[in-house]
Scaffold this motif. Sequence first.
Motif, PDB file in Angstrom:
ATOM      1  N   GLN A   1      50.195 -21.648  19.786  1.00  0.00           N
ATOM      2  CA  GLN A   1      49.774 -21.294  18.432  1.00  0.00           C
ATOM      3  C   GLN A   1      48.501 -20.452  18.414  1.00  0.00           C
ATOM      4  O   GLN A   1      48.413 -19.443  17.699  1.00  0.00           O
ATOM      5  N   SER A   2      47.536 -20.850  19.208  1.00  0.00           N
ATOM      6  CA  SER A   2      46.255 -20.149  19.166  1.00  0.00           C
ATOM      7  C   SER A   2      46.361 -18.694  19.657  1.00  0.00           C
ATOM      8  O   SER A   2      45.914 -17.770  18.958  1.00  0.00           O
TER       9      SER A   2
ATOM     10  N   ILE B   1      48.395 -16.666  17.040  1.00  0.00           N
ATOM     11  CA  ILE B   1      47.688 -16.417  15.779  1.00  0.00           C
ATOM     12  C   ILE B   1      46.596 -15.367  15.994  1.00  0.00           C
ATOM     13  O   ILE B   1      46.403 -14.477  15.168  1.00  0.00           O
ATOM     14  N   ASN B   2      45.915 -15.464  17.111  1.00  0.00           N
ATOM     15  CA  ASN B   2      44.855 -14.487  17.367  1.00  0.00           C
ATOM     16  C   ASN B   2      45.415 -13.091  17.577  1.00  0.00           C
ATOM     17  O   ASN B   2      44.801 -12.104  17.160  1.00  0.00           O
TER      18      ASN B   2
ATOM     19  N   TYR C   1      46.278 -11.876  14.210  1.00  0.00           N
ATOM     20  CA  TYR C   1      45.041 -11.575  13.471  1.00  0.00           C
ATOM     21  C   TYR C   1      44.525 -10.172  13.815  1.00  0.00           C
ATOM     22  O   TYR C   1      44.016  -9.455  12.962  1.00  0.00           O
ATOM     23  N   ARG C   2      44.705  -9.781  15.057  1.00  0.00           N
ATOM     24  CA  ARG C   2      44.247  -8.450  15.456  1.00  0.00           C
ATOM     25  C   ARG C   2      45.123  -7.343  14.881  1.00  0.00           C
ATOM     26  O   ARG C   2      44.729  -6.186  14.849  1.00  0.00           O
TER      27      ARG C   2
ATOM     28  N   ARG D   1      43.438 -13.851   8.053  1.00  0.00           N
ATOM     29  CA  ARG D   1      43.776 -15.151   8.633  1.00  0.00           C
ATOM     30  C   ARG D   1      45.079 -15.728   8.072  1.00  0.00           C
ATOM     31  O   ARG D   1      45.953 -16.171   8.820  1.00  0.00           O
TER      32      ARG D   1
ATOM     33  N   ALA E   1      47.995 -13.811   9.212  1.00  0.00           N
ATOM     34  CA  ALA E   1      48.206 -14.036  10.649  1.00  0.00           C
ATOM     35  C   ALA E   1      48.995 -15.329  10.859  1.00  0.00           C
ATOM     36  O   ALA E   1      49.915 -15.383  11.682  1.00  0.00           O
ATOM     37  N   GLU E   2      48.658 -16.372  10.094  1.00  0.00           N
ATOM     38  CA  GLU E   2      49.384 -17.639  10.236  1.00  0.00           C
ATOM     39  C   GLU E   2      50.830 -17.500   9.762  1.00  0.00           C
ATOM     40  O   GLU E   2      51.742 -18.043  10.365  1.00  0.00           O
TER      41      GLU E   2
ATOM     42  N   THR F   1      52.723 -15.659  12.379  1.00  0.00           N
ATOM     43  CA  THR F   1      52.919 -16.487  13.574  1.00  0.00           C
ATOM     44  C   THR F   1      54.000 -17.539  13.333  1.00  0.00           C
ATOM     45  O   THR F   1      54.826 -17.804  14.210  1.00  0.00           O
TER      46      THR F   1
ATOM     47  N   PHE G   1      43.611  -7.216  23.786  1.00  0.00           N
ATOM     48  CA  PHE G   1      44.022  -8.613  23.652  1.00  0.00           C
ATOM     49  C   PHE G   1      44.378  -9.194  25.024  1.00  0.00           C
ATOM     50  O   PHE G   1      44.090 -10.340  25.324  1.00  0.00           O
TER      51      PHE G   1
ATOM     52  N   ASP H   1      36.060  -3.901  23.487  1.00  0.00           N
ATOM     53  CA  ASP H   1      36.730  -5.170  23.782  1.00  0.00           C
ATOM     54  C   ASP H   1      36.061  -6.315  23.014  1.00  0.00           C
ATOM     55  O   ASP H   1      36.723  -7.133  22.381  1.00  0.00           O
TER      56      ASP H   1
ATOM     57  N   LEU I   1      36.757  -6.016  19.190  1.00  0.00           N
ATOM     58  CA  LEU I   1      38.128  -6.336  18.775  1.00  0.00           C
ATOM     59  C   LEU I   1      38.520  -7.766  19.113  1.00  0.00           C
ATOM     60  O   LEU I   1      39.451  -8.302  18.532  1.00  0.00           O
ATOM     61  N   ASN I   2      37.820  -8.359  20.050  1.00  0.00           N
ATOM     62  CA  ASN I   2      38.232  -9.699  20.478  1.00  0.00           C
ATOM     63  C   ASN I   2      37.217 -10.792  20.204  1.00  0.00           C
ATOM     64  O   ASN I   2      37.467 -11.951  20.506  1.00  0.00           O
TER      65      ASN I   2
ATOM     66  N   GLU J   1      36.098 -12.105  17.463  1.00  0.00           N
ATOM     67  CA  GLU J   1      36.409 -13.079  16.426  1.00  0.00           C
ATOM     68  C   GLU J   1      37.653 -13.886  16.792  1.00  0.00           C
ATOM     69  O   GLU J   1      38.782 -13.438  16.610  1.00  0.00           O
ATOM     70  N   GLU J   2      37.439 -15.040  17.367  1.00  0.00           N
ATOM     71  CA  GLU J   2      38.548 -15.928  17.712  1.00  0.00           C
ATOM     72  C   GLU J   2      38.803 -16.846  16.528  1.00  0.00           C
ATOM     73  O   GLU J   2      37.872 -17.480  16.025  1.00  0.00           O
ATOM     74  N   ILE J   3      40.014 -16.908  16.075  1.00  0.00           N
ATOM     75  CA  ILE J   3      40.283 -17.821  14.960  1.00  0.00           C
ATOM     76  C   ILE J   3      41.085 -19.025  15.450  1.00  0.00           C
ATOM     77  O   ILE J   3      41.881 -18.908  16.385  1.00  0.00           O
ATOM     78  N   LEU J   4      40.848 -20.141  14.803  1.00  0.00           N
ATOM     79  CA  LEU J   4      41.567 -21.364  15.153  1.00  0.00           C
ATOM     80  C   LEU J   4      42.679 -21.583  14.131  1.00  0.00           C
ATOM     81  O   LEU J   4      42.488 -21.318  12.937  1.00  0.00           O
ATOM     82  N   PRO J   5      43.818 -22.057  14.593  1.00  0.00           N
ATOM     83  CA  PRO J   5      44.890 -22.337  13.637  1.00  0.00           C
ATOM     84  C   PRO J   5      44.448 -23.411  12.649  1.00  0.00           C
ATOM     85  O   PRO J   5      43.685 -24.308  13.013  1.00  0.00           O
TER      86      PRO J   5
ATOM     87  N   PHE K   1      49.018 -26.302  10.662  1.00  0.00           N
ATOM     88  CA  PHE K   1      49.883 -25.207  11.103  1.00  0.00           C
ATOM     89  C   PHE K   1      51.105 -25.695  11.893  1.00  0.00           C
ATOM     90  O   PHE K   1      52.231 -25.291  11.619  1.00  0.00           O
TER      91      PHE K   1
END
Lengths: 188, 122
Positions: free
Chosen positions: A29-30, A33-34, A37-38, A43, A46-47, A50, A141, B7, B10-11, B13-17, B21
Amino acid sequence: MSASEDEADVAKVLAGDISAFEGIVRRWQSPLINLAYRFCWDRARAEEMTQEAFLRAYRALGSWRHDAAFSTWLFALATNLYRSEVRRIPASTVSLDDVAEPRDQRAVDGGLEDQDRDRAVRRAVLRLPVKYRETLILFYFHGMDIPTAARDLALPEGTFKARLFRAREILRGKLPRLLMAPRLKEES
Amino acid sequence: MRDDDLDRILNREEILPSSGFVDSVMDAVRQEAATPPPIPFPWKRALPGLFVAVLVLVSVLVSGAARLTPPVPTPQLPGTSAFALPSLLDAARFVGVDWIVLVLLLTLTSVVFSMRLTGAKA
Protein backbone atom coordinates in the motif's frame (compact mmCIF):
# COMPACT_ATOMS: atom_id res chain seq x y z
CA MET A 1 9.20 -7.35 1.68
CA SER A 2 9.48 -10.95 0.80
CA ALA A 3 8.78 -12.29 -2.65
CA SER A 4 7.90 -15.65 -1.16
CA GLU A 5 5.22 -14.03 0.98
CA ASP A 6 3.73 -12.51 -2.14
CA GLU A 7 3.81 -15.83 -3.94
CA ALA A 8 2.18 -17.61 -1.03
CA ASP A 9 -0.57 -14.99 -0.74
CA VAL A 10 -1.24 -15.03 -4.46
CA ALA A 11 -1.54 -18.82 -4.39
CA LYS A 12 -4.01 -18.60 -1.49
CA VAL A 13 -6.11 -15.97 -3.20
CA LEU A 14 -6.22 -17.99 -6.40
CA ALA A 15 -7.29 -20.99 -4.35
CA GLY A 16 -10.24 -18.98 -3.07
CA ASP A 17 -8.95 -17.44 0.15
CA ILE A 18 -9.76 -13.78 -0.50
CA SER A 19 -8.52 -12.66 2.91
CA ALA A 20 -4.95 -13.52 1.85
CA PHE A 21 -5.10 -10.54 -0.45
CA GLU A 22 -4.95 -8.34 2.63
CA GLY A 23 -1.31 -9.33 3.12
CA ILE A 24 -0.52 -8.08 -0.37
CA VAL A 25 -2.35 -4.81 0.27
CA ARG A 26 -0.55 -4.25 3.58
CA ARG A 27 2.87 -4.90 2.07
CA TRP A 28 2.43 -2.74 -1.03
CA GLN A 29 0.00 0.00 0.00
CA SER A 30 2.66 2.51 0.95
CA PRO A 31 4.85 2.24 -2.17
CA LEU A 32 1.83 2.24 -4.47
CA ILE A 33 0.20 5.23 -2.79
CA ASN A 34 3.44 7.16 -2.92
CA LEU A 35 3.88 6.35 -6.58
CA ALA A 36 0.31 7.47 -7.26
CA TYR A 37 0.95 10.62 -5.26
CA ARG A 38 3.85 11.53 -7.52
CA PHE A 39 1.54 11.31 -10.50
CA CYS A 40 -1.08 13.67 -9.08
CA TRP A 41 0.26 15.33 -5.89
CA ASP A 42 -3.16 14.83 -4.34
CA ARG A 43 -3.42 12.50 -1.36
CA ALA A 44 -7.10 11.61 -1.72
CA ARG A 45 -6.78 10.94 -5.41
CA ALA A 46 -3.62 8.91 -4.82
CA GLU A 47 -5.55 6.63 -2.45
CA GLU A 48 -8.42 6.28 -4.91
CA MET A 49 -6.06 5.36 -7.73
CA THR A 50 -4.21 2.91 -5.51
CA GLN A 51 -7.44 1.22 -4.45
CA GLU A 52 -8.36 0.81 -8.10
CA ALA A 53 -4.87 -0.56 -8.79
CA PHE A 54 -5.29 -3.20 -6.07
CA LEU A 55 -8.71 -4.08 -7.39
CA ARG A 56 -7.33 -4.55 -10.87
CA ALA A 57 -4.47 -6.59 -9.48
CA TYR A 58 -7.00 -8.80 -7.71
CA ARG A 59 -8.97 -9.31 -10.93
CA ALA A 60 -5.83 -10.03 -12.95
CA LEU A 61 -3.99 -12.09 -10.35
CA GLY A 62 -4.30 -15.20 -12.47
CA SER A 63 -2.42 -13.52 -15.30
CA TRP A 64 0.76 -13.09 -13.27
CA ARG A 65 3.13 -15.48 -15.01
CA HIS A 66 5.83 -15.72 -12.32
CA ASP A 67 8.47 -14.91 -14.95
CA ALA A 68 8.97 -11.58 -13.17
CA ALA A 69 8.73 -10.72 -9.50
CA PHE A 70 5.25 -10.06 -8.20
CA SER A 71 6.31 -6.51 -7.30
CA THR A 72 7.42 -5.88 -10.90
CA TRP A 73 4.08 -7.09 -12.20
CA LEU A 74 2.17 -5.06 -9.60
CA PHE A 75 4.11 -1.86 -10.26
CA ALA A 76 3.70 -2.21 -14.03
CA LEU A 77 -0.05 -2.68 -13.58
CA ALA A 78 -0.32 0.26 -11.18
CA THR A 79 1.84 2.52 -13.34
CA ASN A 80 -0.29 1.74 -16.35
CA LEU A 81 -3.43 2.64 -14.41
CA TYR A 82 -1.96 5.85 -12.96
CA ARG A 83 -0.81 6.95 -16.39
CA SER A 84 -4.21 6.46 -17.94
CA GLU A 85 -5.99 8.08 -14.99
CA VAL A 86 -3.79 11.14 -15.12
CA ARG A 87 -4.24 11.33 -18.88
CA ARG A 88 -8.01 11.08 -18.41
CA ILE A 89 -8.18 13.70 -15.68
CA PRO A 90 -5.02 15.80 -15.64
CA ALA A 91 -3.43 16.34 -12.27
CA SER A 92 -3.22 20.08 -12.53
CA THR A 93 -4.87 22.81 -14.49
CA VAL A 94 -2.02 25.22 -13.94
CA SER A 95 -0.30 26.15 -17.16
CA LEU A 96 3.42 25.61 -17.34
CA ASP A 97 3.72 29.23 -18.28
CA ASP A 98 2.12 30.04 -14.95
CA VAL A 99 4.87 28.25 -13.11
CA ALA A 100 6.51 31.39 -11.93
CA GLU A 101 10.12 31.56 -11.06
CA PRO A 102 10.95 33.93 -8.24
CA ARG A 103 10.88 37.51 -9.39
CA ASP A 104 13.71 38.50 -7.18
CA GLN A 105 16.90 37.14 -8.69
CA ARG A 106 18.68 37.61 -5.39
CA ALA A 107 16.35 35.07 -3.89
CA VAL A 108 17.79 32.42 -6.19
CA ASP A 109 21.37 33.42 -5.80
CA GLY A 110 21.14 34.13 -2.16
CA GLY A 111 18.89 31.31 -1.18
CA LEU A 112 15.32 31.03 -2.32
CA GLU A 113 13.05 29.47 0.21
CA ASP A 114 13.31 25.74 -0.28
CA GLN A 115 9.58 25.33 -0.13
CA ASP A 116 8.95 27.79 -2.95
CA ARG A 117 11.61 26.27 -5.10
CA ASP A 118 10.31 22.75 -4.51
CA ARG A 119 6.79 23.83 -5.31
CA ALA A 120 7.90 25.52 -8.51
CA VAL A 121 9.81 22.44 -9.62
CA ARG A 122 6.90 20.13 -8.83
CA ARG A 123 4.46 22.28 -10.71
CA ALA A 124 6.81 22.38 -13.64
CA VAL A 125 7.07 18.59 -13.56
CA LEU A 126 3.28 18.30 -13.44
CA ARG A 127 3.01 20.45 -16.53
CA LEU A 128 5.45 18.41 -18.55
CA PRO A 129 3.97 16.47 -21.47
CA VAL A 130 2.72 13.16 -20.08
CA LYS A 131 5.38 10.91 -21.56
CA TYR A 132 8.18 13.04 -20.13
CA ARG A 133 6.44 13.54 -16.80
CA GLU A 134 5.94 9.83 -16.20
CA THR A 135 9.51 9.10 -17.22
CA LEU A 136 10.84 11.60 -14.73
CA ILE A 137 8.51 10.47 -11.93
CA LEU A 138 9.39 6.80 -12.31
CA PHE A 139 13.11 7.46 -12.65
CA TYR A 140 13.27 9.21 -9.30
CA PHE A 141 10.67 6.99 -7.65
CA HIS A 142 12.81 3.93 -8.38
CA GLY A 143 15.92 5.58 -7.01
CA MET A 144 17.26 6.54 -10.45
CA ASP A 145 17.22 2.92 -11.53
CA ILE A 146 16.70 3.14 -15.28
CA PRO A 147 16.08 -0.57 -16.03
CA THR A 148 13.36 -0.83 -13.38
CA ALA A 149 11.68 2.42 -14.34
CA ALA A 150 11.82 1.57 -18.04
CA ARG A 151 10.29 -1.82 -17.33
CA ASP A 152 7.35 -0.21 -15.52
CA LEU A 153 6.64 1.87 -18.60
CA ALA A 154 7.29 -1.07 -20.93
CA LEU A 155 9.88 1.03 -22.75
CA PRO A 156 13.30 0.10 -24.11
CA GLU A 157 16.03 1.61 -21.96
CA GLY A 158 17.28 3.72 -24.86
CA THR A 159 13.87 5.30 -25.35
CA PHE A 160 13.56 5.84 -21.63
CA LYS A 161 16.93 7.61 -21.47
CA ALA A 162 16.02 9.79 -24.44
CA ARG A 163 12.76 10.82 -22.79
CA LEU A 164 14.54 11.48 -19.53
CA PHE A 165 17.03 13.72 -21.28
CA ARG A 166 14.25 15.58 -23.06
CA ALA A 167 12.25 15.95 -19.83
CA ARG A 168 15.21 17.61 -18.17
CA GLU A 169 15.77 19.81 -21.18
CA ILE A 170 12.20 21.06 -20.99
CA LEU A 171 12.47 21.60 -17.25
CA ARG A 172 15.70 23.47 -17.70
CA GLY A 173 14.04 25.66 -20.32
CA LYS A 174 11.16 26.46 -18.01
CA LEU A 175 13.12 26.92 -14.84
CA PRO A 176 16.52 28.07 -16.04
CA ARG A 177 17.53 29.71 -12.81
CA LEU A 178 16.46 26.84 -10.62
CA LEU A 179 18.04 24.17 -12.76
CA MET A 180 21.31 25.85 -13.50
CA ALA A 181 23.68 22.95 -13.41
CA PRO A 182 22.07 19.59 -13.83
CA ARG A 183 24.45 16.73 -13.41
CA LEU A 184 23.01 13.33 -13.99
CA LYS A 185 24.22 10.16 -12.39
CA GLU A 186 24.11 8.13 -15.52
CA GLU A 187 25.87 10.86 -17.45
CA SER A 188 28.76 11.03 -15.02
CA MET B 1 20.36 22.08 -9.01
CA ARG B 2 21.66 18.58 -9.37
CA ASP B 3 20.05 15.24 -9.93
CA ASP B 4 20.04 14.53 -6.22
CA ASP B 5 18.18 17.79 -5.61
CA LEU B 6 15.52 16.88 -8.12
CA ASP B 7 15.33 13.47 -6.51
CA ARG B 8 14.88 15.08 -3.11
CA ILE B 9 12.22 17.48 -4.34
CA LEU B 10 10.18 14.80 -6.07
CA ASN B 11 10.60 12.16 -3.40
CA ARG B 12 10.88 14.08 -0.15
CA GLU B 13 7.21 14.06 0.61
CA GLU B 14 6.43 10.54 1.74
CA ILE B 15 2.77 10.01 2.49
CA LEU B 16 1.31 7.35 4.73
CA PRO B 17 -1.84 5.50 3.78
CA SER B 18 -4.87 6.55 5.80
CA SER B 19 -5.88 4.23 8.63
CA GLY B 20 -8.87 2.72 6.87
CA PHE B 21 -7.19 2.19 3.54
CA VAL B 22 -6.62 -1.55 3.83
CA ASP B 23 -10.20 -2.12 5.01
CA SER B 24 -11.50 -0.01 2.16
CA VAL B 25 -9.53 -2.00 -0.40
CA MET B 26 -10.56 -5.32 1.11
CA ASP B 27 -14.23 -4.26 1.12
CA ALA B 28 -13.94 -3.47 -2.57
CA VAL B 29 -12.20 -6.79 -3.21
CA ARG B 30 -14.86 -8.76 -1.31
CA GLN B 31 -17.58 -6.94 -3.19
CA GLU B 32 -15.80 -7.79 -6.42
CA ALA B 33 -15.53 -11.44 -5.39
CA ALA B 34 -19.21 -11.57 -4.48
CA THR B 35 -20.32 -10.23 -7.84
CA PRO B 36 -21.31 -13.12 -10.11
CA PRO B 37 -19.35 -13.36 -13.35
CA PRO B 38 -21.10 -11.92 -16.40
CA ILE B 39 -23.33 -14.37 -18.28
CA PRO B 40 -21.66 -15.27 -21.56
CA PHE B 41 -23.64 -14.63 -24.70
CA PRO B 42 -25.22 -17.89 -25.96
CA TRP B 43 -23.46 -18.00 -29.29
CA LYS B 44 -24.37 -21.64 -29.97
CA ARG B 45 -28.07 -20.87 -29.75
CA ALA B 46 -27.89 -17.55 -31.54
CA LEU B 47 -25.69 -18.58 -34.45
CA PRO B 48 -28.32 -20.50 -36.48
CA GLY B 49 -30.72 -17.57 -36.20
CA LEU B 50 -28.06 -15.10 -37.15
CA PHE B 51 -27.05 -17.28 -40.07
CA VAL B 52 -30.63 -17.40 -41.37
CA ALA B 53 -30.96 -13.66 -40.90
CA VAL B 54 -27.85 -13.04 -42.95
CA LEU B 55 -29.08 -15.39 -45.68
CA VAL B 56 -32.43 -13.61 -45.87
CA LEU B 57 -30.73 -10.25 -45.90
CA VAL B 58 -28.50 -11.29 -48.79
CA SER B 59 -31.46 -12.67 -50.74
CA VAL B 60 -33.41 -9.45 -50.24
CA LEU B 61 -30.46 -7.39 -51.37
CA VAL B 62 -30.07 -9.55 -54.43
CA SER B 63 -33.77 -9.26 -55.25
CA GLY B 64 -33.62 -5.50 -54.71
CA ALA B 65 -30.71 -5.23 -57.06
CA ALA B 66 -32.53 -7.36 -59.58
CA ARG B 67 -35.50 -5.01 -59.43
CA LEU B 68 -33.39 -1.94 -59.95
CA THR B 69 -31.32 -3.19 -62.87
CA PRO B 70 -33.12 -3.39 -66.22
CA PRO B 71 -33.51 -6.88 -67.54
CA VAL B 72 -30.81 -7.87 -69.99
CA PRO B 73 -31.89 -10.24 -72.68
CA THR B 74 -29.88 -13.37 -72.34
CA PRO B 75 -29.90 -16.38 -74.53
CA GLN B 76 -32.03 -19.01 -72.93
CA LEU B 77 -30.22 -22.19 -72.09
CA PRO B 78 -31.96 -25.38 -72.83
CA GLY B 79 -33.82 -26.79 -69.85
CA THR B 80 -34.01 -23.51 -67.86
CA SER B 81 -36.80 -21.04 -67.55
CA ALA B 82 -36.32 -17.27 -67.91
CA PHE B 83 -39.23 -16.73 -65.56
CA ALA B 84 -37.77 -18.68 -62.64
CA LEU B 85 -36.33 -15.68 -60.74
CA PRO B 86 -39.27 -13.27 -61.12
CA SER B 87 -41.73 -15.93 -60.07
CA LEU B 88 -39.55 -16.69 -57.05
CA LEU B 89 -39.54 -13.02 -56.11
CA ASP B 90 -43.30 -12.86 -56.51
CA ALA B 91 -43.66 -15.80 -54.19
CA ALA B 92 -41.37 -14.19 -51.65
CA ARG B 93 -43.38 -11.00 -51.78
CA PHE B 94 -46.54 -12.98 -51.37
CA VAL B 95 -45.41 -14.56 -48.08
CA GLY B 96 -44.23 -11.19 -46.75
CA VAL B 97 -40.48 -11.68 -46.83
CA ASP B 98 -39.98 -7.93 -46.58
CA TRP B 99 -41.59 -7.86 -43.16
CA ILE B 100 -39.72 -10.94 -42.01
CA VAL B 101 -36.43 -9.34 -43.03
CA LEU B 102 -37.34 -6.15 -41.24
CA VAL B 103 -38.11 -8.05 -38.06
CA LEU B 104 -34.89 -10.05 -38.32
CA LEU B 105 -32.89 -6.88 -38.83
CA LEU B 106 -34.48 -5.34 -35.77
CA THR B 107 -33.69 -8.49 -33.78
CA LEU B 108 -30.10 -8.47 -34.97
CA THR B 109 -29.74 -4.82 -34.05
CA SER B 110 -31.13 -5.38 -30.58
CA VAL B 111 -28.84 -8.39 -30.03
CA VAL B 112 -25.78 -6.42 -31.11
CA PHE B 113 -26.82 -3.48 -28.97
CA SER B 114 -27.39 -5.61 -25.88
CA MET B 115 -24.04 -7.35 -26.43
CA ARG B 116 -22.31 -4.02 -26.57
CA LEU B 117 -24.03 -2.95 -23.40
CA THR B 118 -23.05 -6.08 -21.49
CA GLY B 119 -19.54 -5.93 -22.96
CA ALA B 120 -19.13 -2.36 -21.72
CA LYS B 121 -20.21 -3.35 -18.22
CA ALA B 122 -17.96 -6.41 -18.03
